[in-house]
Design an enzyme around this catalytic site. Sequence first.
Site, PDB file in Angstrom:
ATOM      1  N   GLU A  93       0.817  -1.208   0.000  1.00  0.00           N
ATOM      2  CA  GLU A  93       0.000   0.000   0.000  1.00  0.00           C
ATOM      3  C   GLU A  93       0.853   1.261   0.000  1.00  0.00           C
ATOM      4  OE1 GLU A  93      -1.922  -1.225   3.899  1.00  0.00           O
ATOM      5  OE2 GLU A  93      -1.716   0.918   4.209  1.00  0.00           O
ATOM      6  N   CYS A 106       3.618   8.606   0.291  1.00  0.00           N
ATOM      7  CA  CYS A 106       4.260   7.729   1.266  1.00  0.00           C
ATOM      8  C   CYS A 106       4.325   6.335   0.655  1.00  0.00           C
ATOM      9  CB  CYS A 106       3.425   7.718   2.552  1.00  0.00           C
ATOM     10  SG  CYS A 106       3.970   6.508   3.756  1.00  0.00           S
ATOM     11  N   CYS A 113       7.054  -6.831   7.060  1.00  0.00           N
ATOM     12  CA  CYS A 113       8.161  -6.265   7.824  1.00  0.00           C
ATOM     13  C   CYS A 113       8.539  -7.259   8.915  1.00  0.00           C
ATOM     14  CB  CYS A 113       7.710  -4.950   8.462  1.00  0.00           C
ATOM     15  SG  CYS A 113       9.011  -4.075   9.360  1.00  0.00           S
ATOM     16  N   CYS A 117       7.469  -4.124  15.643  1.00  0.00           N
ATOM     17  CA  CYS A 117       6.995  -3.059  16.545  1.00  0.00           C
ATOM     18  C   CYS A 117       5.587  -3.410  17.023  1.00  0.00           C
ATOM     19  CB  CYS A 117       6.999  -1.707  15.844  1.00  0.00           C
ATOM     20  SG  CYS A 117       8.650  -1.190  15.349  1.00  0.00           S
ATOM     21  N   CYS A 120       2.253  -1.810  15.444  1.00  0.00           N
ATOM     22  CA  CYS A 120       2.208  -1.620  13.992  1.00  0.00           C
ATOM     23  C   CYS A 120       1.550  -2.800  13.276  1.00  0.00           C
ATOM     24  CB  CYS A 120       3.632  -1.429  13.476  1.00  0.00           C
ATOM     25  SG  CYS A 120       3.714  -1.149  11.708  1.00  0.00           S
ATOM     26  N   CYS A 334      -0.533   2.466   9.118  1.00  0.00           N
ATOM     27  CA  CYS A 334       0.347   1.728   8.218  1.00  0.00           C
ATOM     28  C   CYS A 334      -0.050   0.268   8.139  1.00  0.00           C
ATOM     29  CB  CYS A 334       1.753   1.660   8.798  1.00  0.00           C
ATOM     30  SG  CYS A 334       2.719   3.080   8.593  1.00  0.00           S
TER      31      CYS A 334
HETATM   32  N1  SAH Z   1      10.112   0.939   9.443  1.00  0.00           N
HETATM   33  C1  SAH Z   1      10.171   2.357   9.376  1.00  0.00           C
HETATM   34  C2  SAH Z   1       9.128   2.992   8.484  1.00  0.00           C
HETATM   35  C3  SAH Z   1       7.729   2.489   8.509  1.00  0.00           C
HETATM   36  S1  SAH Z   1       6.656   2.903   9.817  1.00  0.00           S
HETATM   37  C4  SAH Z   1      10.141   2.955  10.761  1.00  0.00           C
HETATM   38  O1  SAH Z   1      10.009   2.213  11.712  1.00  0.00           O
HETATM   39  O2  SAH Z   1      10.322   4.157  10.882  1.00  0.00           O
HETATM   40  C5  SAH Z   1       6.375   4.641   9.766  1.00  0.00           C
HETATM   41  C6  SAH Z   1       6.095   5.251  11.121  1.00  0.00           C
HETATM   42  O3  SAH Z   1       4.765   4.950  11.571  1.00  0.00           O
HETATM   43  C7  SAH Z   1       7.027   4.757  12.203  1.00  0.00           C
HETATM   44  O4  SAH Z   1       7.392   5.820  13.031  1.00  0.00           O
HETATM   45  C8  SAH Z   1       6.146   3.763  12.928  1.00  0.00           C
HETATM   46  O5  SAH Z   1       6.634   3.490  14.203  1.00  0.00           O
HETATM   47  C9  SAH Z   1       4.817   4.466  12.912  1.00  0.00           C
HETATM   48  N2  SAH Z   1       3.650   3.627  13.152  1.00  0.00           N
HETATM   49  C10 SAH Z   1       3.424   2.361  12.756  1.00  0.00           C
HETATM   50  N3  SAH Z   1       2.230   1.924  13.177  1.00  0.00           N
HETATM   51  C11 SAH Z   1       1.682   2.940  13.863  1.00  0.00           C
HETATM   52  C12 SAH Z   1       0.443   3.089  14.551  1.00  0.00           C
HETATM   53  N4  SAH Z   1      -0.448   2.114  14.616  1.00  0.00           N
HETATM   54  N5  SAH Z   1       0.210   4.300  15.135  1.00  0.00           N
HETATM   55  C13 SAH Z   1       1.117   5.293  15.065  1.00  0.00           C
HETATM   56  N6  SAH Z   1       2.284   5.197  14.447  1.00  0.00           N
HETATM   57  C14 SAH Z   1       2.576   4.033  13.850  1.00  0.00           C
END
Ligand code: SAH
Length: 349
Positions: A93, A106, A113, A117, A120, A334
Amino acid sequence: MEKTDIKSMNMEELTEYIISLGEKKFRAKQIYGWIHVKHVESFEEMTNISKKFIEKLSAEAKIVCVKKEEVQISKIDGTRKYLFSLDDGNVIESVLMKYKHGNSVCISSQVGCRMGCRFCASTLDGLVRGLRPSEMIDQIYQIGKDIGERISNVVVMGTGEPLDNYDNLLRFIELLTDENGINISQRNLTVSTCGLVPNMRRLADKKLSITLALSLHASNQKKRMSLMPVANSYDIHEVIDACRYYFEQTGRRVTFEYSLVGGVNDTDEDAAELSQLVAGMNCHINLIPVNPIKERDYVQSNAEVIKAFKNKLEKNGINVTIRREMGRDIDGACGQLRKKHIDKEKGID
Ligand code: SAH
């Protein structure tokens, strides 16, 4: 045999390749322009190339494209979420955000991935594979075509960890910023990482003018480990040091992303500790109200708490903004659109 992915080639490689197929050097520049300026999707559209050579190219090579499967358009702010499919059937996406200063896209850097995290959605089913440079850049080409407008900014903040797909990311940057191609300025590109220290340092050594965003999300090592498994590999201070190094090498101010999770990392003490952690750094903190996903029970901090957190940082002299939530009415976080699609295919609700 798999066909050659010429959209992932830079001009130098493409020139070598075209010569190896028996054509003149100047053809490479024409073909590069067809792919990276006009964004054609088939060799037949290259009207100044001979039929014979087009046949040869079609037999040997392919123009890798991502295919639009679904678009969700926000009624609130015009944000568009795209679901694209790849040649091998995987889906990814991308998001288009319209701002006064221009159109920002974006993109995803991987299918899934492996960083894990906790909050996420992109990581729930693990990593399938890294995207090719062509698959990264074509997300931008397809969205540009879809809206019929120029894309001025790109952020690599979609699904995937860009520094876990390092070589392909660097080639993507080369293609994106090439004056013979779509020619987006390095200053208009942001790469977001969860903090893979060795590759952050490698990237710094390239001395590019791109913005590095670090997903920090916690003010100390213990909390960071509870939210981000990658913190088990790299201590928070090592990550901050790598950010300082990035600034020293590139002169570019680092952005810290901090997703506020209700009751987890949004207290007064967190704000104080965070201020100390980044004290004296030339940086900017972007506060993101966490976007809850149904697989986890994290909740957003309430509006007053977010404001108080911001005020506290400001009092300590730190540049801070609260990220405006775009496209609230469409699958926000995301990886949620992709995840929904996959679950639907599997018959999971
Ligand atoms: N892997 C990279 C880029 C992808 S995520 C990274 O970790 O930076 C892009 C951003 O969105 C990151 O800061 C991630 O921690 C955040 N993110 C992911 N899921 C989220 C959610 N459910 N709520 C808020 N931020 C989120």
